[in-house]
Design a protein around this motif. Sequence first.
Motif, PDB file in Angstrom:
ATOM      1  N   ALA A  61      11.321  84.271  -0.176  1.00  0.00           N
ATOM      2  CA  ALA A  61      12.243  83.904  -1.258  1.00  0.00           C
ATOM      3  C   ALA A  61      13.402  83.065  -0.727  1.00  0.00           C
ATOM      4  N   ALA A  62      13.952  83.445   0.425  1.00  0.00           N
ATOM      5  CA  ALA A  62      15.065  82.686   1.014  1.00  0.00           C
ATOM      6  C   ALA A  62      14.622  81.271   1.373  1.00  0.00           C
ATOM      7  N   ILE A  63      13.437  81.155   1.950  1.00  0.00           N
ATOM      8  CA  ILE A  63      12.916  79.840   2.345  1.00  0.00           C
ATOM      9  C   ILE A  63      12.627  78.988   1.118  1.00  0.00           C
ATOM     10  N   ASP A  64      11.984  79.571   0.113  1.00  0.00           N
ATOM     11  CA  ASP A  64      11.665  78.829  -1.102  1.00  0.00           C
ATOM     12  C   ASP A  64      12.918  78.367  -1.833  1.00  0.00           C
ATOM     13  N   GLU A  65      13.945  79.206  -1.866  1.00  0.00           N
ATOM     14  CA  GLU A  65      15.187  78.826  -2.549  1.00  0.00           C
ATOM     15  C   GLU A  65      15.821  77.620  -1.864  1.00  0.00           C
ATOM     16  N   GLU A  66      15.890  77.653  -0.539  1.00  0.00           N
ATOM     17  CA  GLU A  66      16.458  76.524   0.192  1.00  0.00           C
ATOM     18  C   GLU A  66      15.634  75.265  -0.044  1.00  0.00           C
ATOM     19  N   THR A  67      14.322  75.393   0.022  1.00  0.00           N
ATOM     20  CA  THR A  67      13.436  74.241  -0.143  1.00  0.00           C
ATOM     21  C   THR A  67      13.596  73.628  -1.519  1.00  0.00           C
ATOM     22  N   GLU A  68      13.621  74.457  -2.549  1.00  0.00           N
ATOM     23  CA  GLU A  68      13.769  73.946  -3.920  1.00  0.00           C
ATOM     24  C   GLU A  68      15.078  73.192  -4.081  1.00  0.00           C
ATOM     25  N   ARG A  69      16.150  73.726  -3.527  1.00  0.00           N
ATOM     26  CA  ARG A  69      17.455  73.062  -3.628  1.00  0.00           C
ATOM     27  C   ARG A  69      17.437  71.730  -2.882  1.00  0.00           C
ATOM     28  N   SER A  82      20.733  79.507   6.492  1.00  0.00           N
ATOM     29  CA  SER A  82      20.273  79.827   7.841  1.00  0.00           C
ATOM     30  C   SER A  82      20.488  81.309   8.144  1.00  0.00           C
ATOM     31  N   ARG A  83      21.628  81.843   7.705  1.00  0.00           N
ATOM     32  CA  ARG A  83      21.907  83.262   7.924  1.00  0.00           C
ATOM     33  C   ARG A  83      20.861  84.121   7.212  1.00  0.00           C
ATOM     34  N   ARG A  84      20.515  83.767   5.975  1.00  0.00           N
ATOM     35  CA  ARG A  84      19.518  84.536   5.231  1.00  0.00           C
ATOM     36  C   ARG A  84      18.142  84.466   5.898  1.00  0.00           C
ATOM     37  N   LYS A  85      17.765  83.288   6.375  1.00  0.00           N
ATOM     38  CA  LYS A  85      16.464  83.144   7.038  1.00  0.00           C
ATOM     39  C   LYS A  85      16.444  83.911   8.355  1.00  0.00           C
ATOM     40  N   ASN A  86      17.519  83.839   9.116  1.00  0.00           N
ATOM     41  CA  ASN A  86      17.587  84.593  10.373  1.00  0.00           C
ATOM     42  C   ASN A  86      17.517  86.094  10.123  1.00  0.00           C
ATOM     43  N   HIS A  87      18.231  86.558   9.094  1.00  0.00           N
ATOM     44  CA  HIS A  87      18.191  87.976   8.755  1.00  0.00           C
ATOM     45  C   HIS A  87      16.772  88.388   8.339  1.00  0.00           C
ATOM     46  N   GLY A  88      16.118  87.545   7.530  1.00  0.00           N
ATOM     47  CA  GLY A  88      14.748  87.829   7.110  1.00  0.00           C
ATOM     48  C   GLY A  88      13.781  87.886   8.279  1.00  0.00           C
ATOM     49  N   LEU A  89      13.953  86.983   9.221  1.00  0.00           N
ATOM     50  CA  LEU A  89      13.092  86.977  10.408  1.00  0.00           C
ATOM     51  C   LEU A  89      13.318  88.229  11.242  1.00  0.00           C
ATOM     52  N   ALA A 117       2.873  78.674   4.307  1.00  0.00           N
ATOM     53  CA  ALA A 117       2.916  77.476   3.451  1.00  0.00           C
ATOM     54  C   ALA A 117       4.362  77.152   3.070  1.00  0.00           C
ATOM     55  N   SER A 118       5.147  78.171   2.784  1.00  0.00           N
ATOM     56  CA  SER A 118       6.560  77.959   2.451  1.00  0.00           C
ATOM     57  C   SER A 118       7.316  77.365   3.635  1.00  0.00           C
ATOM     58  N   LEU A 119       7.005  77.839   4.824  1.00  0.00           N
ATOM     59  CA  LEU A 119       7.657  77.317   6.027  1.00  0.00           C
ATOM     60  C   LEU A 119       7.304  75.847   6.263  1.00  0.00           C
ATOM     61  N   VAL A 120       6.058  75.488   6.029  1.00  0.00           N
ATOM     62  CA  VAL A 120       5.628  74.095   6.212  1.00  0.00           C
ATOM     63  C   VAL A 120       6.360  73.195   5.206  1.00  0.00           C
ATOM     64  N   ARG A 121       6.425  73.638   3.953  1.00  0.00           N
ATOM     65  CA  ARG A 121       7.110  72.882   2.901  1.00  0.00           C
ATOM     66  C   ARG A 121       8.605  72.761   3.225  1.00  0.00           C
ATOM     67  N   ASN A 122       9.225  73.830   3.698  1.00  0.00           N
ATOM     68  CA  ASN A 122      10.633  73.836   4.048  1.00  0.00           C
ATOM     69  C   ASN A 122      10.904  72.884   5.211  1.00  0.00           C
ATOM     70  N   GLN A 123      10.032  72.907   6.197  1.00  0.00           N
ATOM     71  CA  GLN A 123      10.189  72.019   7.339  1.00  0.00           C
ATOM     72  C   GLN A 123      10.147  70.553   6.902  1.00  0.00           C
ATOM     73  N   ALA A 124       9.231  70.222   6.004  1.00  0.00           N
ATOM     74  CA  ALA A 124       9.123  68.844   5.520  1.00  0.00           C
ATOM     75  C   ALA A 124      10.383  68.433   4.762  1.00  0.00           C
ATOM     76  N   ILE A 128      13.122  65.444   5.928  1.00  0.00           N
ATOM     77  CA  ILE A 128      13.541  64.317   5.082  1.00  0.00           C
ATOM     78  C   ILE A 128      15.065  64.202   5.084  1.00  0.00           C
ATOM     79  N   HIS A 129      15.735  65.337   4.906  1.00  0.00           N
ATOM     80  CA  HIS A 129      17.193  65.313   4.882  1.00  0.00           C
ATOM     81  C   HIS A 129      17.786  64.980   6.244  1.00  0.00           C
ATOM     82  N   LEU A 130      17.186  65.456   7.306  1.00  0.00           N
ATOM     83  CA  LEU A 130      17.657  65.144   8.650  1.00  0.00           C
ATOM     84  C   LEU A 130      17.507  63.649   8.934  1.00  0.00           C
ATOM     85  N   ASP A 131      16.379  63.066   8.534  1.00  0.00           N
ATOM     86  CA  ASP A 131      16.174  61.628   8.721  1.00  0.00           C
ATOM     87  C   ASP A 131      17.212  60.824   7.934  1.00  0.00           C
ATOM     88  N   ALA A 132      17.525  61.266   6.714  1.00  0.00           N
ATOM     89  CA  ALA A 132      18.527  60.582   5.896  1.00  0.00           C
ATOM     90  C   ALA A 132      19.902  60.657   6.558  1.00  0.00           C
TER      91      ALA A 132
END
Length: 162
Positions: A61-69, A82-89, A117-124, A128-132
């Motif tokens: 859920a944390a990963i999907d929320e970040e990705t959607e935003r 990042s804090r939420r993802k680290n806590h989840g991990l 799959a969520s992690l792959v989508r989040n990474q992509a 994109i944002h890092l390249d920008a």
Amino acid sequence: MDSEQRHNVPVRGDERSPVEATDDATVAAPPSPALDEEPPAPGQWLGTSSSTLNAIERLNAAIDEETERLEIRVSVDLEESSRRKNHGLLELTRAMRLAQGAAVDPRVVPHLARLRASLVRNQAALQIHLDAVRQVSAIIARSIQEVESDGTYSAAGSRRCK
């Protein structure tokens, strides 16, 4: 088979069975026990514990929320995300340690596949944002150099002197 693709998953006691991870994030179920053996009790399966499944779902859920935003270009508090993802991990790691030595519950596989799959989508999306950000920072750096330079040492400046 690469060593990265091979994982030893305990089936019973000291027995170990290799399970291969495929590119489509599916994982083979543990081999069926022999006819004279009883299957492991459901409480001994990895993932039967609600803490493991809850940890997977909260992390997802944390990963999907970040990705959607990121995908809809809404402001993201990356520090909080990042804090939420680290806590989840951390939570998932602890749940997996508690389940160490248990057979893999085939019901947990789709949850892990969805997380992957969520992690792959989040990474992509993050890439994109890092390249920008890199492109914008390069434009800003170039603009600063042009403003600060009087052209004395540039190729264009040397042509003006002739």
